[in-house]
Design a protein around this motif. Structure first.
Motif: not given
Length: 144
Positions: A97, A111, A115-118, A128-130, A134
């Motif tokens: 990241l 990451l 991994t789930k990210v926005k 993306v952010s987790t 971000r």
């Protein structure tokens, strides 16, 4: 046989040049440019060279200032909608990241795959952010 030197012909020797005296303590004690050292330092200007500049006031008929435009301020609800515009995605394989969309940008973290990210935007790099992080990852590592 006589050889001419660079400084003069006939082998003449040049007289030594006297060194100029440097500034003295008295020179530093007087205000610079306010008073001449002696009468020969003060130059007189011809009357044609001296010009008096009258103070001017700005004209009353100056161009009017444009009216201020209202600035649209984001409310807390609008700022929260930034997270609403994000979609959900997963990371395909472990990826770094980064703080910007380039390989030379500093690394924020790694990451792991799955991994789930926005996902906020995605061209060749995806923002993306987790959790509380971000940043940017390369597009091929994101599974939408």
């Amino acid at each position: 046989m006589k050889v001419a030197s660079i400084l003069g012909a006939g082998g003449e020797t040049a007289a030594p040049v006297a060194a100029e005296a440097g500034p003295t303590a008295a020179d530093f004690s007087r205000p610079a440019f306010l008073e001449p050292l002696n009468d020969t330092d003060q130059e007189t200007l011809p009357a044609s060279a001296v010009e008096t500049v009258a103070e001017r006031t700005p004209p009353d008929a100056a161009a009017p200032l444009p009216a201020p435009r209202p600035v649209k301020m984001e409310s807390a609800d609008t700022a929260a909608s930034d997270d609403d515009s994000a979609t959900s995605a997963r990371i395909r394989s472990a990826v770094t990241l980064r703080s910007g969309p380039r390989r030379s940008a500093s690394a924020i973290g790694t990451l792991e795959g799955g991994t789930k990210v926005k996902l906020y935007s995605c061209k060749s790099w995806c923002e993306v952010s987790t959790g509380d992080k971000r940043g940017w990852v390369y597009k091929s590592s994101v599974d939408r």
